[in-house]
Write a protein that holds these residues in place. Structure first.
Motif, PDB file in Angstrom:
ATOM      1  N   ALA A 186      -0.617  15.973  -3.681  1.00  0.00           N
ATOM      2  CA  ALA A 186       0.629  15.245  -3.937  1.00  0.00           C
ATOM      3  C   ALA A 186       1.094  14.466  -2.715  1.00  0.00           C
ATOM      4  CB  ALA A 186       1.719  16.209  -4.388  1.00  0.00           C
ATOM      5  N   VAL A 187       0.926  15.037  -1.537  1.00  0.00           N
ATOM      6  CA  VAL A 187       1.445  14.388  -0.324  1.00  0.00           C
ATOM      7  C   VAL A 187       0.413  13.515   0.375  1.00  0.00           C
ATOM      8  CG1 VAL A 187       3.050  16.289   0.029  1.00  0.00           C
ATOM      9  CG2 VAL A 187       0.848  16.320   1.204  1.00  0.00           C
ATOM     10  N   GLU A 188      -0.852  13.596  -0.052  1.00  0.00           N
ATOM     11  CA  GLU A 188      -1.900  12.811   0.592  1.00  0.00           C
ATOM     12  C   GLU A 188      -1.625  11.308   0.436  1.00  0.00           C
ATOM     13  OE1 GLU A 188      -6.790  12.274   0.494  1.00  0.00           O
ATOM     14  OE2 GLU A 188      -5.794  13.747  -0.803  1.00  0.00           O
ATOM     15  N   GLY A 189      -1.556  10.604   1.536  1.00  0.00           N
ATOM     16  CA  GLY A 189      -1.341   9.166   1.510  1.00  0.00           C
ATOM     17  C   GLY A 189       0.109   8.743   1.388  1.00  0.00           C
ATOM     18  N   ALA A 190       1.034   9.693   1.237  1.00  0.00           N
ATOM     19  CA  ALA A 190       2.441   9.352   1.055  1.00  0.00           C
ATOM     20  C   ALA A 190       3.090   8.928   2.366  1.00  0.00           C
ATOM     21  CB  ALA A 190       3.195  10.534   0.462  1.00  0.00           C
ATOM     22  N   ILE A 191       3.975   7.943   2.290  1.00  0.00           N
ATOM     23  CA  ILE A 191       4.773   7.571   3.457  1.00  0.00           C
ATOM     24  C   ILE A 191       6.218   8.026   3.282  1.00  0.00           C
ATOM     25  CG2 ILE A 191       3.324   5.591   4.029  1.00  0.00           C
ATOM     26  CD1 ILE A 191       5.416   3.787   2.731  1.00  0.00           C
ATOM     27  N   HIS A 192       6.555   8.505   2.078  1.00  0.00           N
ATOM     28  CA  HIS A 192       7.913   8.980   1.799  1.00  0.00           C
ATOM     29  C   HIS A 192       7.813  10.104   0.773  1.00  0.00           C
ATOM     30  CE1 HIS A 192      12.374   8.341   1.343  1.00  0.00           C
ATOM     31  NE2 HIS A 192      12.118   8.950   0.202  1.00  0.00           N
ATOM     32  N   ILE A 193       8.478  11.213   1.064  1.00  0.00           N
ATOM     33  CA  ILE A 193       8.506  12.353   0.137  1.00  0.00           C
ATOM     34  C   ILE A 193       9.952  12.646  -0.226  1.00  0.00           C
ATOM     35  CG2 ILE A 193       7.976  14.799  -0.187  1.00  0.00           C
ATOM     36  CD1 ILE A 193       5.672  14.439   1.807  1.00  0.00           C
ATOM     37  N   GLN A 194      10.254  12.603  -1.523  1.00  0.00           N
ATOM     38  CA  GLN A 194      11.612  12.809  -2.014  1.00  0.00           C
ATOM     39  C   GLN A 194      11.718  14.150  -2.736  1.00  0.00           C
ATOM     40  OE1 GLN A 194      14.036  10.439  -1.417  1.00  0.00           O
ATOM     41  NE2 GLN A 194      15.500  11.984  -2.098  1.00  0.00           N
ATOM     42  N   GLU A 195      12.472  15.059  -2.176  1.00  0.00           N
ATOM     43  CA  GLU A 195      12.656  16.394  -2.777  1.00  0.00           C
ATOM     44  C   GLU A 195      13.789  16.358  -3.793  1.00  0.00           C
ATOM     45  OE1 GLU A 195      15.440  19.239  -3.336  1.00  0.00           O
ATOM     46  OE2 GLU A 195      15.645  18.330  -1.339  1.00  0.00           O
ATOM     47  N   CYS A 196      13.523  16.873  -5.004  1.00  0.00           N
ATOM     48  CA  CYS A 196      14.516  16.861  -6.083  1.00  0.00           C
ATOM     49  C   CYS A 196      14.598  18.203  -6.800  1.00  0.00           C
ATOM     50  CB  CYS A 196      14.189  15.768  -7.104  1.00  0.00           C
ATOM     51  SG  CYS A 196      14.042  14.121  -6.414  1.00  0.00           S
ATOM     52  N   VAL A 197      14.379  19.299  -6.078  1.00  0.00           N
ATOM     53  CA  VAL A 197      14.463  20.626  -6.701  1.00  0.00           C
ATOM     54  C   VAL A 197      15.924  21.016  -6.840  1.00  0.00           C
ATOM     55  CG1 VAL A 197      12.221  21.252  -5.744  1.00  0.00           C
ATOM     56  CG2 VAL A 197      14.296  21.888  -4.509  1.00  0.00           C
ATOM     57  N   LEU A 236       0.799  -1.218   0.000  1.00  0.00           N
ATOM     58  CA  LEU A 236       0.000   0.000   0.000  1.00  0.00           C
ATOM     59  C   LEU A 236       0.835   1.272   0.000  1.00  0.00           C
ATOM     60  CD1 LEU A 236      -2.718  -1.047   2.604  1.00  0.00           C
ATOM     61  CD2 LEU A 236      -2.875  -1.133   0.111  1.00  0.00           C
ATOM     62  N   GLY A 237       2.154   1.131  -0.015  1.00  0.00           N
ATOM     63  CA  GLY A 237       3.016   2.290   0.108  1.00  0.00           C
ATOM     64  C   GLY A 237       2.882   3.275  -1.038  1.00  0.00           C
ATOM     65  N   GLU A 238       3.073   4.547  -0.738  1.00  0.00           N
ATOM     66  CA  GLU A 238       3.025   5.573  -1.765  1.00  0.00           C
ATOM     67  C   GLU A 238       4.123   6.586  -1.502  1.00  0.00           C
ATOM     68  OE1 GLU A 238      -0.257   8.860  -2.778  1.00  0.00           O
ATOM     69  OE2 GLU A 238      -0.774   6.842  -3.427  1.00  0.00           O
ATOM     70  N   ALA A 239       4.842   6.954  -2.551  1.00  0.00           N
ATOM     71  CA  ALA A 239       5.921   7.930  -2.436  1.00  0.00           C
ATOM     72  C   ALA A 239       5.622   9.124  -3.313  1.00  0.00           C
ATOM     73  CB  ALA A 239       7.256   7.297  -2.848  1.00  0.00           C
ATOM     74  N   THR A 240       6.005  10.299  -2.852  1.00  0.00           N
ATOM     75  CA  THR A 240       5.853  11.518  -3.639  1.00  0.00           C
ATOM     76  C   THR A 240       7.235  12.053  -3.982  1.00  0.00           C
ATOM     77  OG1 THR A 240       3.774  12.105  -2.553  1.00  0.00           O
ATOM     78  CG2 THR A 240       4.958  13.870  -3.668  1.00  0.00           C
ATOM     79  N   VAL A 241       7.442  12.371  -5.254  1.00  0.00           N
ATOM     80  CA  VAL A 241       8.715  12.919  -5.713  1.00  0.00           C
ATOM     81  C   VAL A 241       8.503  14.359  -6.142  1.00  0.00           C
ATOM     82  CG1 VAL A 241      10.574  12.728  -7.391  1.00  0.00           C
ATOM     83  CG2 VAL A 241       9.537  10.655  -6.474  1.00  0.00           C
ATOM     84  N   PHE A 242       9.196  15.286  -5.474  1.00  0.00           N
ATOM     85  CA  PHE A 242       9.120  16.695  -5.845  1.00  0.00           C
ATOM     86  C   PHE A 242      10.096  16.933  -6.989  1.00  0.00           C
ATOM     87  CE2 PHE A 242       6.475  17.132  -2.371  1.00  0.00           C
ATOM     88  CZ  PHE A 242       5.977  18.424  -2.299  1.00  0.00           C
ATOM     89  N   TYR A 243       9.539  17.192  -8.145  1.00  0.00           N
ATOM     90  CA  TYR A 243      10.255  17.198  -9.409  1.00  0.00           C
ATOM     91  C   TYR A 243      10.404  18.639  -9.882  1.00  0.00           C
ATOM     92  CZ  TYR A 243      10.638  16.146 -14.452  1.00  0.00           C
ATOM     93  OH  TYR A 243      11.020  16.057 -15.752  1.00  0.00           O
ATOM     94  N   SER A 244      11.509  18.957 -10.572  1.00  0.00           N
ATOM     95  CA  SER A 244      11.671  20.326 -11.043  1.00  0.00           C
ATOM     96  C   SER A 244      12.594  20.394 -12.246  1.00  0.00           C
ATOM     97  CB  SER A 244      12.242  21.214  -9.935  1.00  0.00           C
ATOM     98  OG  SER A 244      12.342  22.545 -10.353  1.00  0.00           O
ATOM     99  N   LYS A 245      12.291  21.331 -13.132  1.00  0.00           N
ATOM    100  CA  LYS A 245      13.100  21.597 -14.326  1.00  0.00           C
ATOM    101  C   LYS A 245      13.330  20.327 -15.135  1.00  0.00           C
ATOM    102  CE  LYS A 245      15.091  25.922 -12.860  1.00  0.00           C
ATOM    103  NZ  LYS A 245      16.293  26.751 -12.733  1.00  0.00           N
ATOM    104  N   SER A 246      14.577  20.044 -15.537  1.00  0.00           N
ATOM    105  CA  SER A 246      14.818  18.879 -16.398  1.00  0.00           C
ATOM    106  C   SER A 246      14.514  17.595 -15.654  1.00  0.00           C
ATOM    107  CB  SER A 246      16.265  18.864 -16.886  1.00  0.00           C
ATOM    108  OG  SER A 246      17.162  18.674 -15.822  1.00  0.00           O
ATOM    109  N   GLY A 247      14.672  17.606 -14.319  1.00  0.00           N
ATOM    110  CA  GLY A 247      14.188  16.517 -13.494  1.00  0.00           C
ATOM    111  C   GLY A 247      14.819  15.164 -13.689  1.00  0.00           C
ATOM    112  N   LEU A 248      16.086  15.099 -14.083  1.00  0.00           N
ATOM    113  CA  LEU A 248      16.728  13.807 -14.280  1.00  0.00           C
ATOM    114  C   LEU A 248      16.743  12.997 -12.995  1.00  0.00           C
ATOM    115  CD1 LEU A 248      19.757  14.959 -16.473  1.00  0.00           C
ATOM    116  CD2 LEU A 248      17.736  13.717 -17.243  1.00  0.00           C
ATOM    117  N   ILE A 249      17.056  13.659 -11.885  1.00  0.00           N
ATOM    118  CA  ILE A 249      17.101  12.959 -10.601  1.00  0.00           C
ATOM    119  C   ILE A 249      15.698  12.554 -10.165  1.00  0.00           C
ATOM    120  CG2 ILE A 249      17.686  13.184  -8.155  1.00  0.00           C
ATOM    121  CD1 ILE A 249      19.952  15.046  -8.957  1.00  0.00           C
TER     122      ILE A 249
END
Length: 275
Positions: free
Chosen positions: A105-116, A25-38
């Protein structure tokens, strides 16, 4: 004020942590920006482990571009039998969606990964926003290359839930070889370090504009030139001998294997279309 955080983690550590918590049931949110390769790489990694992933960006077009690029990358990986995980490309793609609303974006997430981008004030702003809307069971993770956790997470209510997850920090000699032989070294064999930088952004000027200050910061921490002797060299030597003992027979066999690999690589390069 001393700020404590959960530490430096690698990408593999983060995936393992999520799998231990709730693989179904896990859910992750990735904060994405610009070219966003990472950001794209994180999204693909989490999906390979069976997690639902939301890609967040304030610009919908960036999300659309990211999803299209992820689809292309996954299909290519699948065709070459290099796709991570046990799920097919279509199954993994089904797990990845986009979102331009931070609350959703963060609703239900157990992990949030910032990539700005590697900008301290921008990252602090992002974490301050997240700090105000998450609960006490969500991991906040930054992809920073060299900004200190004590700078990024200072003053956050949920500081004990914060980590830095990136291929950084101290590695073993064998891990360092692994990073090069299975990572950057594969690219360097064909395009070299400068073209790698050129392609990892919108050209070299964009790369230096984005990461120049971070590279300068890292270079300033190098300190004096180390002595290549004593306990440090002995430790590295022992680590190498675990893989390849230093007796003549083992060294000769490993050299032969290396030379065969180089010959096959040379043959492959000769067959590649010229650019």
């Amino acid at each position: 004020m001393e700020v404590k955080w959960r530490g430096w983690w690698t990408a593999a550590d983060s995936l393992s942590m999520l799998q231990e918590r709730d693989i179904e049931l896990g859910e992750a949110t990735v904060f994405y920006s610009k070219s966003g390769l990472i950001g794209r790489s994180w999204a693909m990694l989490f999906a390979s482990g069976g997690f639902r992933v939301k890609l967040f960006d304030i610009e919908q077009q960036q999300i659309t571009n990211a999803l299209e690029n992820i689809r292309k990358d996954m299909k290519l990986l699948e065709q070459s039998s290099s796709l991570k995980g046990s799920l097919s490309a279509e199954q993994q793609l089904f797990l990845i969606t986009g979102c331009s609303n931070i609350q959703e974006a963060v609703e239900g997430a157990i992990h949030i990964q910032e990539c700005v981008p590697e900008d301290l004030e921008l990252k602090k702003k992002v974490f301050a926003q997240l700090d105000g809307i998450i609960g006490d069971d969500v991991v906040l993770s930054s992809s920073t290359s060299c900004l200190l956790p004590s700078q990024l997470f200072a003053g956050l209510v949920h500081v004990k839930q914060c980590i830095v997850a990136h291929p950084e920090g101290i590695v073993s000699p064998s891990d360092l070889d692994l990073v090069m032989s299975h990572g950057l070294g594969l690219r360097y064999a064909f395009i070299g370090p400068l073209e790698t930088m050129h392609l990892n952004a919108e050209g070299m000027l964009s790369y230096c504009d984005r990461y120049g200050e971070s590279m300068k910061h890292v270079l300033k921490t190098f300190g004096p030139i180390p002595e290549f002797s004593g306990a440090t060299v002995e430790k590295v030597h022992q680590a190498m001998c675990v893989k390849v003992p230093d007796d003549p027979e083992h060294l000769a066999a490993r050299r032969q294997w290396r030379d065969q690999c180089l010959m096959r690589l040379a043959k492959l390069k000769s067959q590649m279309p010229s650019q």
